[in-house]
Design an enzyme around this catalytic site. Structure first.
Site, PDB file in Angstrom:
ATOM      1  N   ASP A  28     -12.112  29.680  -9.424  1.00  0.00           N
ATOM      2  CA  ASP A  28     -11.533  28.471  -8.884  1.00  0.00           C
ATOM      3  C   ASP A  28     -10.994  28.820  -7.484  1.00  0.00           C
ATOM      4  OD1 ASP A  28      -9.956  26.013  -8.724  1.00  0.00           O
ATOM      5  OD2 ASP A  28      -8.241  27.311  -9.205  1.00  0.00           O
ATOM      6  N   PHE A  29     -10.748  27.813  -6.659  1.00  0.00           N
ATOM      7  CA  PHE A  29     -10.249  28.107  -5.305  1.00  0.00           C
ATOM      8  C   PHE A  29      -8.720  27.997  -5.232  1.00  0.00           C
ATOM      9  CE2 PHE A  29      -9.441  27.123  -0.788  1.00  0.00           C
ATOM     10  CZ  PHE A  29     -10.014  28.244  -0.212  1.00  0.00           C
ATOM     11  N   ASP A  30      -8.202  26.745  -5.282  1.00  0.00           N
ATOM     12  CA  ASP A  30      -6.758  26.547  -5.092  1.00  0.00           C
ATOM     13  C   ASP A  30      -5.958  27.068  -6.282  1.00  0.00           C
ATOM     14  OD1 ASP A  30      -6.413  24.636  -2.571  1.00  0.00           O
ATOM     15  OD2 ASP A  30      -8.207  24.022  -3.673  1.00  0.00           O
TER      16      ASP A  30
HETATM   17 MG   LIG Z   1      -6.847  25.673  -9.160  1.00  0.00          MG
END
Ligand SMILES: [Mg+2]
Length: 267
Positions: A28-30
Site C-alpha cells: 500500500d502507499f499511504d
Molecule cells: Mg494506507
C-alpha cells in the site's frame, strides 16, 4: 526475522532470499510506504523506501504498489520510474502503470460518479471536510475537522446512502470515506498480479481497512499452498490488520527498516 512466524510466512521469506525473481512484494502507499500527512498532496515515501524497493527489484524481486490513489500520482509521489519492472495499481486496481512501458492503462471512469459529485455539496453543507477528487473516486476527508472521528462517524451513513443510490460503494479509511465503483479492491488486484507474474511467494504490507481484501487474498493463496507474508504498518488509528499480520512494524519507518533487512537478506 521473528521465530513466531507461521511456516508459510517463513517459507515466503526463504523464497525471497533464495529465488527473489519468484517473489512478489506488494505495498500500500499511504500509511505504509509514506507517512500519513494532513494534506494528501504532500504525501511522500519515508526516506529510503523507494531506494530499498529499487534495490530489491535489482535483485530480481517483483515490486508492486496497490493504492486507492490514481496510479500516475503514486508513481510521481513515489518516484517509482527507476524501480525496475515495477507495477503500480491505482484506484484499487482499476488503473495500472508499468515501469517497463511507463504508461497508465485504465477503462473510462463511471458516469455515476458525476451524479455523486453533484449531490455531495447538499449533504456536506458547511461541514469542515475536504473533498478529494480522484477521477475514478471521490474522497471525503474529516482529518481537518475539530472532531475528526465524530464527523467521520456522522457522515458514514449519509455518504453510504448517497453511494448506494448511484450503484457505488463506500470504502472507509482513516478519517476518510471514499465513494467508488464496486468490484475494485486490493484483493482482486493482488490476486490477478500473482497469477500474471507466476510468482511462488508473496509479501503484502498495508495499514488500513482498504488493505483487508489484500490480506484476504494472501490468506486464500496460503490456503492453496502459496507461501505468503502479511505485514501490518502499525498505527494508533487502525488495529484491524494487526491481529492478522505475521509482522507488525512501526509505521512507514518500520516498513523501510524491514525493507532494508530484506535487501541485506537477498544480497
Ligand atoms: Mg494506507
Amino acid at each position: 526475522m521473528g521465530t513466531h512466524l507461521t511456516p508459510l510466512a517463513r517459507q515466503a521469506l526463504a523464497t525471497l532470499r533464495t529465488h527473489p525473481s519468484r517473489t512478489l512484494l506488494a505495498f500500500d502507499f499511504d500509511g505504509t510506504l509514506a507517512p500519513i500527512v494532513e494534506d494528501p498532496e504532500k504525501s511522500r515515501p519515508y526516506p529510503g523506501a523507494t531506494e530499498a524497493l529499487a534495490a530489491l527489484a535489482e535483485r530480481g524481486a517483483r515490486i508492486a504498489v496497490i493504492t486507492g490513489r490514481p496510479a500516475e500520482v503514486a508513481v510521481r509521489y513515489g518516484q517509482f520510474e527507476g524501480v525496475e519492472g515495477m507495477t503500480v495499481l491505482g484506484h484499487y486496481g482499476a488503473e495500472r502503470w508499468d515501469q517497463a512501458t511507463k504508461t497508465v492503462t485504465a477503462p473510462p471512469p463511471p458516469p455515476a460518479l458525476d451524479a455523486v459529485r453533484a449531490e455531495l455539496p447538499g449533504i456536506l453543507g458547511a461541514m469542515d471536510v475536504w473533498v478529494e477528487e480522484k477521477g475514478r473516486a471521490v474522497a471525503v476527508h474529516t482529518r481537518r475537522a475539530k472532531d475528526p472521528q465524530g464527523l467521520w462517524e456522522a457522515l458514514r451513513q449519509p455518504i453510504a446512502e448517497l453511494a448506494a443510490r448511484h450503484g457505488l460503494i463506500v470504502e472507509p479509511g482513516r478519517l476518510v470515506l471514499e465513494i467508488r465503483p464496486a468490484g475494485m479492491d486490493k484483493g482482486a488486484a493482488l490476486h490477478s498480479l500473482v497469477e500474471e507474474t507466476g510468482v511462488t511467494a508473496v509479501l503484502y504490507a498495508g495499514d488500513d481497512l482498504g488493505d483487508l481484501p489484500a490480506f484476504d487474498a494472501v490468506d486464500a493463496l496460503r490456503e492453496a499452498g502459496t507461501p505468503g507474508v502479511l505485514v501490518c504498518s502499525g498505527s494508533e488509528e487502525v488495529t484491524a490488520l494487526r491481529d492478522r499480520a505475521d509482522l507488525v512494524v512501526a509505521g512507514p519507518p518500520g516498513v523501510v527498516e524491514l525493507l532494508g533487512q530484506l535487501v541485506n537478506d537477498v544480497s
